[in-house]
Design a protein around this motif. Structure first.
Motif, PDB file in Angstrom:
ATOM      1  N   ASN A   1       9.523  -8.883 -10.698  1.00 14.54           N
ATOM      2  CA  ASN A   1       8.594  -8.114 -10.350  1.00 14.54           C
ATOM      3  C   ASN A   1       7.912  -7.165 -11.502  1.00 14.54           C
ATOM      4  O   ASN A   1       8.558  -6.913 -12.400  1.00 14.54           O
ATOM      5  N   VAL A   2       6.882  -6.712 -11.118  1.00 19.34           N
ATOM      6  CA  VAL A   2       6.239  -5.699 -12.037  1.00 19.34           C
ATOM      7  C   VAL A   2       6.898  -4.319 -11.746  1.00 19.34           C
ATOM      8  O   VAL A   2       7.675  -4.195 -10.823  1.00 19.34           O
ATOM      9  N   SER A   3       6.714  -3.400 -12.727  1.00 20.96           N
ATOM     10  CA  SER A   3       7.223  -2.129 -12.371  1.00 20.96           C
ATOM     11  C   SER A   3       7.109  -1.476 -11.138  1.00 20.96           C
ATOM     12  O   SER A   3       5.900  -1.642 -10.640  1.00 20.96           O
ATOM     13  N   ASP A   4       7.923  -0.729 -10.657  1.00 25.48           N
ATOM     14  CA  ASP A   4       7.584  -0.285  -9.099  1.00 25.48           C
ATOM     15  C   ASP A   4       6.497   0.800  -9.138  1.00 25.48           C
ATOM     16  O   ASP A   4       5.834   0.797  -8.247  1.00 25.48           O
ATOM     17  N   VAL A   5       6.067   1.314 -10.448  1.00 21.12           N
ATOM     18  CA  VAL A   5       4.883   2.159 -10.265  1.00 21.12           C
ATOM     19  C   VAL A   5       3.859   1.413 -10.022  1.00 21.12           C
ATOM     20  O   VAL A   5       2.681   1.948  -9.649  1.00 21.12           O
ATOM     21  N   PHE A   6       3.679   0.088 -10.480  1.00 21.71           N
ATOM     22  CA  PHE A   6       2.479  -0.659 -10.084  1.00 21.71           C
ATOM     23  C   PHE A   6       2.749  -1.611  -8.782  1.00 21.71           C
ATOM     24  O   PHE A   6       1.912  -1.955  -8.125  1.00 21.71           O
ATOM     25  N   TRP A   7       4.025  -1.733  -8.463  1.00 24.64           N
ATOM     26  CA  TRP A   7       4.568  -2.758  -7.529  1.00 24.64           C
ATOM     27  C   TRP A   7       3.783  -2.104  -6.287  1.00 24.64           C
ATOM     28  O   TRP A   7       3.355  -2.651  -5.206  1.00 24.64           O
ATOM     29  N   GLN A   8       4.336  -0.732  -5.811  1.00 24.47           N
ATOM     30  CA  GLN A   8       4.035  -0.132  -4.721  1.00 24.47           C
ATOM     31  C   GLN A   8       2.403  -0.120  -4.174  1.00 24.47           C
ATOM     32  O   GLN A   8       2.284  -0.560  -3.097  1.00 24.47           O
ATOM     33  N   PRO A   9       1.558   0.421  -5.043  1.00 28.09           N
ATOM     34  CA  PRO A   9       0.170   0.344  -4.598  1.00 28.09           C
ATOM     35  C   PRO A   9      -0.294  -1.184  -4.691  1.00 28.09           C
ATOM     36  O   PRO A   9      -1.234  -1.598  -3.817  1.00 28.09           O
ATOM     37  N   LEU A  10       0.308  -2.233  -5.368  1.00 27.18           N
ATOM     38  CA  LEU A  10      -0.008  -3.339  -5.110  1.00 27.18           C
ATOM     39  C   LEU A  10       0.374  -4.082  -3.843  1.00 27.18           C
ATOM     40  O   LEU A  10      -0.630  -4.814  -3.164  1.00 27.18           O
ATOM     41  N   VAL A  11       1.396  -3.922  -3.365  1.00 30.34           N
ATOM     42  CA  VAL A  11       2.031  -4.031  -1.996  1.00 30.34           C
ATOM     43  C   VAL A  11       0.853  -3.706  -0.911  1.00 30.34           C
ATOM     44  O   VAL A  11       0.588  -4.534  -0.184  1.00 30.34           O
ATOM     45  N   ILE A  12       0.527  -2.443  -0.989  1.00 32.41           N
ATOM     46  CA  ILE A  12      -0.507  -1.951  -0.036  1.00 32.41           C
ATOM     47  C   ILE A  12      -1.604  -2.732  -0.003  1.00 32.41           C
ATOM     48  O   ILE A  12      -2.663  -2.963   0.783  1.00 32.41           O
ATOM     49  N   CYS A  13      -2.239  -3.037  -1.425  1.00 31.10           N
ATOM     50  CA  CYS A  13      -3.443  -3.727  -1.661  1.00 31.10           C
ATOM     51  C   CYS A  13      -3.395  -5.063  -1.049  1.00 31.10           C
ATOM     52  O   CYS A  13      -4.376  -5.605  -0.564  1.00 31.10           O
ATOM     53  N   ILE A  14      -2.161  -5.753  -1.271  1.00 36.76           N
ATOM     54  CA  ILE A  14      -2.081  -7.124  -0.581  1.00 36.76           C
ATOM     55  C   ILE A  14      -2.155  -7.013   0.861  1.00 36.76           C
ATOM     56  O   ILE A  14      -2.812  -7.895   1.716  1.00 36.76           O
ATOM     57  N   ALA A  15      -1.436  -6.023   1.618  1.00 33.54           N
ATOM     58  CA  ALA A  15      -1.446  -5.812   2.887  1.00 33.54           C
ATOM     59  C   ALA A  15      -3.020  -5.588   3.434  1.00 33.54           C
ATOM     60  O   ALA A  15      -3.370  -5.926   4.403  1.00 33.54           O
ATOM     61  N   GLY A  16      -3.816  -4.802   2.574  1.00 29.68           N
ATOM     62  CA  GLY A  16      -5.200  -4.867   3.034  1.00 29.68           C
ATOM     63  C   GLY A  16      -5.998  -5.999   2.865  1.00 29.68           C
ATOM     64  O   GLY A  16      -6.811  -6.417   3.977  1.00 29.68           O
ATOM     65  N   PHE A  17      -5.778  -6.694   1.904  1.00 28.03           N
ATOM     66  CA  PHE A  17      -6.493  -8.159   1.879  1.00 28.03           C
ATOM     67  C   PHE A  17      -6.056  -8.830   3.040  1.00 28.03           C
ATOM     68  O   PHE A  17      -6.900  -9.613   3.548  1.00 28.03           O
ATOM     69  N   VAL A  18      -4.829  -8.973   3.224  1.00 27.14           N
ATOM     70  CA  VAL A  18      -4.464  -9.841   4.331  1.00 27.14           C
ATOM     71  C   VAL A  18      -4.966  -9.543   5.724  1.00 27.14           C
ATOM     72  O   VAL A  18      -5.584 -10.334   6.345  1.00 27.14           O
ATOM     73  N   LEU A  19      -5.036  -8.140   5.997  1.00 23.28           N
ATOM     74  CA  LEU A  19      -5.537  -7.617   7.039  1.00 23.28           C
ATOM     75  C   LEU A  19      -6.950  -7.993   7.048  1.00 23.28           C
ATOM     76  O   LEU A  19      -7.711  -8.208   8.418  1.00 23.28           O
ATOM     77  N   LEU A  20      -7.746  -7.854   6.135  1.00 19.48           N
ATOM     78  CA  LEU A  20      -9.146  -8.049   5.916  1.00 19.48           C
ATOM     79  C   LEU A  20      -9.746  -9.464   6.378  1.00 19.48           C
ATOM     80  O   LEU A  20     -10.395  -9.817   7.087  1.00 19.48           O
ATOM     81  N   PHE A  21      -8.509 -10.328   5.627  1.00 23.44           N
ATOM     82  CA  PHE A  21      -8.797 -11.796   5.863  1.00 23.44           C
ATOM     83  C   PHE A  21      -8.749 -12.208   7.376  1.00 23.44           C
ATOM     84  O   PHE A  21      -9.482 -12.859   7.878  1.00 23.44           O
ATOM     85  N   ILE A  22      -7.763 -11.567   7.944  1.00 23.60           N
ATOM     86  CA  ILE A  22      -7.277 -11.857   9.253  1.00 23.60           C
ATOM     87  C   ILE A  22      -8.620 -11.444  10.271  1.00 23.60           C
ATOM     88  O   ILE A  22      -9.174 -12.165  10.944  1.00 23.60           O
ATOM     89  N   GLY A  23      -8.974 -10.180  10.042  1.00 24.39           N
ATOM     90  CA  GLY A  23     -10.210  -9.671  10.589  1.00 24.39           C
ATOM     91  C   GLY A  23     -11.430 -10.607  10.538  1.00 24.39           C
ATOM     92  O   GLY A  23     -12.415 -10.829  11.373  1.00 24.39           O
ATOM     93  N   LEU A  24     -11.883 -10.812   9.422  1.00 27.61           N
ATOM     94  CA  LEU A  24     -12.938 -11.834   8.894  1.00 27.61           C
ATOM     95  C   LEU A  24     -12.765 -13.271   9.395  1.00 27.61           C
ATOM     96  O   LEU A  24     -13.910 -13.622  10.191  1.00 27.61           O
ATOM     97  N   VAL A  25     -11.477 -13.730   9.662  1.00 31.15           N
ATOM     98  CA  VAL A  25     -11.567 -14.911  10.075  1.00 31.15           C
ATOM     99  C   VAL A  25     -11.953 -15.049  11.678  1.00 31.15           C
ATOM    100  O   VAL A  25     -12.394 -15.755  12.411  1.00 31.15           O
ATOM    101  N   LEU A  26     -11.043 -13.829  12.241  1.00 31.30           N
ATOM    102  CA  LEU A  26     -11.271 -13.904  13.816  1.00 31.30           C
ATOM    103  C   LEU A  26     -12.983 -13.552  13.933  1.00 31.30           C
ATOM    104  O   LEU A  26     -13.099 -14.144  15.061  1.00 31.30           O
ATOM    105  N   LEU A  27     -13.389 -12.773  13.410  1.00 36.76           N
ATOM    106  CA  LEU A  27     -15.020 -12.301  13.497  1.00 36.76           C
ATOM    107  C   LEU A  27     -15.652 -13.857  13.366  1.00 36.76           C
ATOM    108  O   LEU A  27     -16.428 -14.026  14.266  1.00 36.76           O
ATOM    109  N   ARG A  28     -15.610 -14.372  12.160  1.00 35.20           N
ATOM    110  CA  ARG A  28     -16.373 -15.730  11.968  1.00 35.20           C
ATOM    111  C   ARG A  28     -15.626 -16.853  13.030  1.00 35.20           C
ATOM    112  O   ARG A  28     -16.888 -17.261  13.603  1.00 35.20           O
TER     113      ARG A  28
END
Length: 242
Positions: free
Chosen positions: A195-222
């Motif tokens: 894994n990357v260093s924790d200083v980069f890892w923590q916000p990266l996980v949050i960004c991944i969660a955002g992309f996952v939720l965005l994908f779910i929302g867009l697929v449901l909408l479409r």
């Protein structure tokens, strides 16, 4: 109650109506927090400098580009086995979202690669397989548009999706299959040492969660849009026969 009842078009429209605001709201929250944290409150890398911060867009987009195709594969298999129309429409709905994620990953990867590798593009195994995956996305969308009968289109695109899944897997594991290539190993892994260093890892996980939720929302909408379009086509066909 069977899980398949929730995929009934009428029930699908019903339960997705209250889910969509939460999906998009949580996605926006995660992306704002993750990107602001990552871009403005993390240090520069000792090797890559400030260019390392593109990881907060590149890695989540690449992850979703691959997983979008896997989701399409699962939906296509459900269509082939159960002939469930909502699954075919969900696969169709996910394709433009996955294509966009692939474009973001390729574009940000080129920006990242130029200062690191001295070139915007190299025929690296992972990059090449990702480009082929992008072409499969284009082919999948074009095939849906080219065939008038929706069931025939769903059948043929399901076959194309199964073939393209090979390159989705290669895009994920190409670095493990071939030692040569410029692309680095995985930024996130179940193996803590990779894994990357924790200083980069923590916000990266949050960004991944955002992309996952965005994908779910867009697929449901479409998917909801595809269901409505299918109903309109059925009504038009009925009106022509009347």
């Amino acid at each position: 109650m069977s899980i398949w009842e929730y995929a009934n078009p009428k029930k699908f429209m019903g339960w997705t109506t209250p889910v969509l605001p939460y999906a998009f709201g949580l996605a926006a929250l995660c992306l704002i927090v993750g990107l602001v944290w990552g871009f403005f409150f993390t240090p520069d890398d000792y090797r890559q400098g400030s260019t390392v911060k593109i990881i907060y867009l590149h890695v989540p987009a690449a992850l979703m580009a691959i997983n979008a195709w896997i989701m399409m594969l699962v939906a296509s298999l459900i269509w082939v086995v159960r002939r469930h129309h909502v699954s075919a429409l969900a696969a169709r709905a996910a394709a433009p979202v996955g294509l966009t994620m692939t474009l973001i990953a390729l574009f940000t990867g080129a920006i990242w690669g130029q200062p690191m590798w001295g070139t915007y593009w190299a025929w690296d195994p992972r990059l090449t397989s990702f480009l082929i995956l992008f072409l499969f996305y284009l082919g999948y969308i074009a095939l849906w548009e080219a065939i008038e009968d929706p069931d025939t289109a769903a059948d043929l695109t399901s076959v194309l999706c199964m073939v393209g899944s090979i390159f989705a897997i290669l895009s994920r594991y190409a670095v493990n299959f071939w030692n040569q290539g410029l692309h680095q190993g995985a930024s996130l892994s179940l193996d803590k040492e990779e894994n990357v260093s924790d200083v980069f890892w923590q916000p990266l996980v949050i960004c991944i969660a955002g992309f996952v939720l965005l994908f779910i929302g867009l697929v449901l909408l479409r998917t909801r849009t595809e269901i409505r379009a299918r109903r309109i086509r059925a009504l038009e066909a009925r009106a022509r026969r009347a």
